[in-house]
Design an enzyme around this catalytic site. Structure first.
Site, PDB file in Angstrom:
ATOM      1  N   HIS A 158      28.495   6.470  47.446  1.00 48.26           N
ATOM      2  CA  HIS A 158      27.965   7.453  48.409  1.00 48.26           C
ATOM      3  C   HIS A 158      27.426   6.753  49.657  1.00 48.26           C
ATOM      4  CE1 HIS A 158      27.328  10.966  45.327  1.00 48.26           C
ATOM      5  NE2 HIS A 158      28.571  10.876  45.760  1.00 48.26           N
ATOM      6  N   ARG A 185      24.535  12.005  31.348  1.00 50.25           N
ATOM      7  CA  ARG A 185      25.462  12.437  32.415  1.00 50.25           C
ATOM      8  C   ARG A 185      25.406  11.475  33.604  1.00 50.25           C
ATOM      9  NH1 ARG A 185      26.921  18.551  34.541  1.00 50.25           N
ATOM     10  NH2 ARG A 185      28.552  17.885  35.975  1.00 50.25           N
ATOM     11  N   ASN A 202      27.981   8.715  37.143  1.00 48.56           N
ATOM     12  CA  ASN A 202      27.729   8.237  38.511  1.00 48.56           C
ATOM     13  C   ASN A 202      28.117   6.770  38.680  1.00 48.56           C
ATOM     14  OD1 ASN A 202      26.713  10.728  39.305  1.00 48.56           O
ATOM     15  ND2 ASN A 202      24.683  10.241  38.484  1.00 48.56           N
ATOM     16  N   GLU A 224      21.980  16.551  33.734  1.00 48.35           N
ATOM     17  CA  GLU A 224      21.904  15.164  34.200  1.00 48.35           C
ATOM     18  C   GLU A 224      20.491  14.570  34.078  1.00 48.35           C
ATOM     19  OE1 GLU A 224      24.542  14.159  37.580  1.00 48.35           O
ATOM     20  OE2 GLU A 224      22.936  12.809  38.184  1.00 48.35           O
ATOM     21  N   HIS A 257      35.906  10.228  49.271  1.00 49.78           N
ATOM     22  CA  HIS A 257      35.026  10.048  48.120  1.00 49.78           C
ATOM     23  C   HIS A 257      35.604   9.105  47.037  1.00 49.78           C
ATOM     24  CE1 HIS A 257      31.982  11.190  45.181  1.00 49.78           C
ATOM     25  NE2 HIS A 257      32.968  11.380  44.314  1.00 49.78           N
ATOM     26  N   ARG A 306      22.708  36.366  43.271  1.00 49.20           N
ATOM     27  CA  ARG A 306      22.061  35.496  42.269  1.00 49.20           C
ATOM     28  C   ARG A 306      23.050  34.967  41.222  1.00 49.20           C
ATOM     29  NH1 ARG A 306      18.148  39.652  42.570  1.00 49.20           N
ATOM     30  NH2 ARG A 306      16.487  39.053  44.001  1.00 49.20           N
ATOM     31  N   LYS A 329      34.550  14.148  29.588  1.00 47.59           N
ATOM     32  CA  LYS A 329      33.515  14.818  30.383  1.00 47.59           C
ATOM     33  C   LYS A 329      32.881  15.948  29.567  1.00 47.59           C
ATOM     34  CE  LYS A 329      32.089  16.222  34.909  1.00 47.59           C
ATOM     35  NZ  LYS A 329      32.317  16.326  36.316  1.00 47.59           N
ATOM     36  N   GLU A 338      38.424   7.979  40.756  1.00 48.00           N
ATOM     37  CA  GLU A 338      37.621   8.596  39.679  1.00 48.00           C
ATOM     38  C   GLU A 338      38.229   8.289  38.306  1.00 48.00           C
ATOM     39  OE1 GLU A 338      34.673   9.935  39.950  1.00 48.00           O
ATOM     40  OE2 GLU A 338      34.496  10.904  41.908  1.00 48.00           O
ATOM     41  N   HIS A 391      28.951   5.449  42.009  1.00 49.14           N
ATOM     42  CA  HIS A 391      28.642   6.492  42.988  1.00 49.14           C
ATOM     43  C   HIS A 391      27.469   6.176  43.899  1.00 49.14           C
ATOM     44  CE1 HIS A 391      31.558   8.809  40.812  1.00 49.14           C
ATOM     45  NE2 HIS A 391      31.361   9.874  41.563  1.00 49.14           N
ATOM     46  N   LYS A 405      28.969  21.219  38.491  1.00 51.47           N
ATOM     47  CA  LYS A 405      28.230  20.792  39.684  1.00 51.47           C
ATOM     48  C   LYS A 405      28.830  21.477  40.904  1.00 51.47           C
ATOM     49  CE  LYS A 405      26.301  16.261  38.636  1.00 51.47           C
ATOM     50  NZ  LYS A 405      26.329  14.826  38.975  1.00 51.47           N
TER      51      LYS A 405
END
Ligand code: NAD
Ligand code: GLY
Length: 343
Positions: A242, A231, A235, A227, A254, A117, A217, A181, A238, A139
């Site tokens: 993606h 946040r 993206n 997010e 990416h 956990r 960031k 990026e 993105h 993330k």
């Protein structure tokens, strides 16, 4: 430089500098008392940096080497690694160390987030992309057949230790992914990051770029870790990126897809009257300077992947549009509205 990020689970430092791999255990406070560590890395990074890191850790420290590349971000491999940790007696207070790029960081972070956990983990980024983006903010994910990063958690690390010396062995193509990026940050923030990128990223200003990106960031994830709001700005490029990545069957990496995505959004933003032409031309020139080409796919094929994007809520996607250099905005759009915006 040491930047402290206030996360929900507690504050953690992002430490950047040279020669830090050997100091990682002390800097990140791992293997204190009777606790152990397990290093996760890939088969490109292992021959370069694993021994250096292991030499600073107690003898017999566990280490697992996965094949390099996006394909390792998968559920089956995450399961295998979880079984290995359990079989090797890894305990709740032990620490996972992710030594590598965004793939290792996302995979190891995901494994750490679910093992017992949740156990502590440390990010040791070795790519430009991981240094400026993926190692910070918590993330973690693996990909599913239906799409990238579809199984994951936001689970902040205990520390990020970025040894900038490791970037010296990065192949040109991987450096370019990081630039994708970095250009995202340049467009989002304008200012010094944009100036650095316009001047040209090189050895003399990489450390400064990394520190500026980490600090930007930090501000974003401290304000919106999960997010639900700003946040989403991260993206930029993105949603389309993606889709390009999926259409290329992960053939384009990416960071390159993000840069192509920024180009598509910049063009749409200027066409929609959001973005002044002068800023559009500077953004285009920057993408060209670093050799990023246009999206090679049709709008129809990009849209086909976009409707499966995990970020759709209430039938709307949060598109990040560009209103100027250093001025981006989140606009919820239906798939039809996005199609209209992009065409
Ligand atoms: P990567 O981890 O695949 O690394 C790129 C390549 O460089 C690999 O082949 C790797 O073996 C090699 N490499 C790594 N460090 C090296 C070094 N110092 N010297 C020589 N070779 C080295 O890719 P990446 O671009 O770092 O990361 C991309 C991944 O990051 C994607 O899966 C993306 O989804 C994810 N990502 C996550 C976040 C986040 O917030 N978690 C943000 C952005 C991207
Ligand atoms: N890379 C985007 C984010 O961390 O939110």
């Amino acid at each position: 430089m040491r930047t402290v990020i206030n996360a929900s689970g507690g504050a953690y430092p992002v430490i950047t500098g040279h020669g830090l791999l050997k100091e990682l255990p002390a800097l990140a406070g791992v293997c204190r008392g009777n606790t152990k560590a397990a290093v996760f890395t890939d088969d490109n990074v292992a021959p370069l940096y694993l021994d250096t890191l292991l030499s600073a850790l107690p003898e017999g420290t566990l280490h697992y080497v996965v094949p390099h590349g996006e394909k390792s971000k998968n559920w089956a491999l995450a399961g295998e690694l979880l079984e290995k940790l359990a079989g090797d007696g890894f305990c709740r207070d032990d620490t996972v160390i992710a030594l590598g790029g965004g793939v290792v960081g996302d995979l190891a972070g995901f494994v750490a987030s679910v093992y017992m956990r949740g156990v502590p983990y440390v990010q040791a980024p070795t790519t430009l992309l991981a240094a400026i983006d993926s190692s910070v903010g918590g993330k973690t994910a693996v990909d599913l057949k239906a799409g990238k990063n579809l199984a994951g958690r936001i689970y902040p690390p205990r520390a990020v230790v970025c040894d900038l010396d490791t970037l010296s062995t990065l192949p040109k193509a991987e450096w370019k992914c990081g630039i994708g990026e970095a250009l995202k940050y340049a467009v989002l923030t304008g200012g010094e990051i944009f100036d650095i990128m316009e001047k040209g990223l090189d050895e003399s200003n990489t450390e400064r770029l990394v520190d500026l990106a980490v600090d930007y960031k930090r501000r974003i994830v401290e304000a919106d870790e999960n997010e639900g709001g700003i946040r989403r700005l991260l993206n930029l490029g993105h949603t389309v990126g993606h889709a390009i990545e999926a259409e290329s069957a992960m053939g384009f990496p990416h960071g390159v897809c993000v840069a192509m995505g920024i180009k598509v959004i910049a063009r749409a933003s200027v066409k929609a009257g959001f973005l002044p032409k002068e800023d559009y031309l500077r953004i285009s020139a920057l993408l060209q300077k670093y050799g990023f080409s246009d999206c090679p796919y049709s709008l129809a094929s990009v849209m086909e992947h976009t409707v499966h994007d995990k970020k759709i809520a209430d039938g709307k996607l949060n598109a990040v549009v560009i209103r100027g250099i250093g001025n981006c905005d989140i606009l919820p759009m239906t798939a039809d509205e996005l199609k209209g915006f992009l065409s």
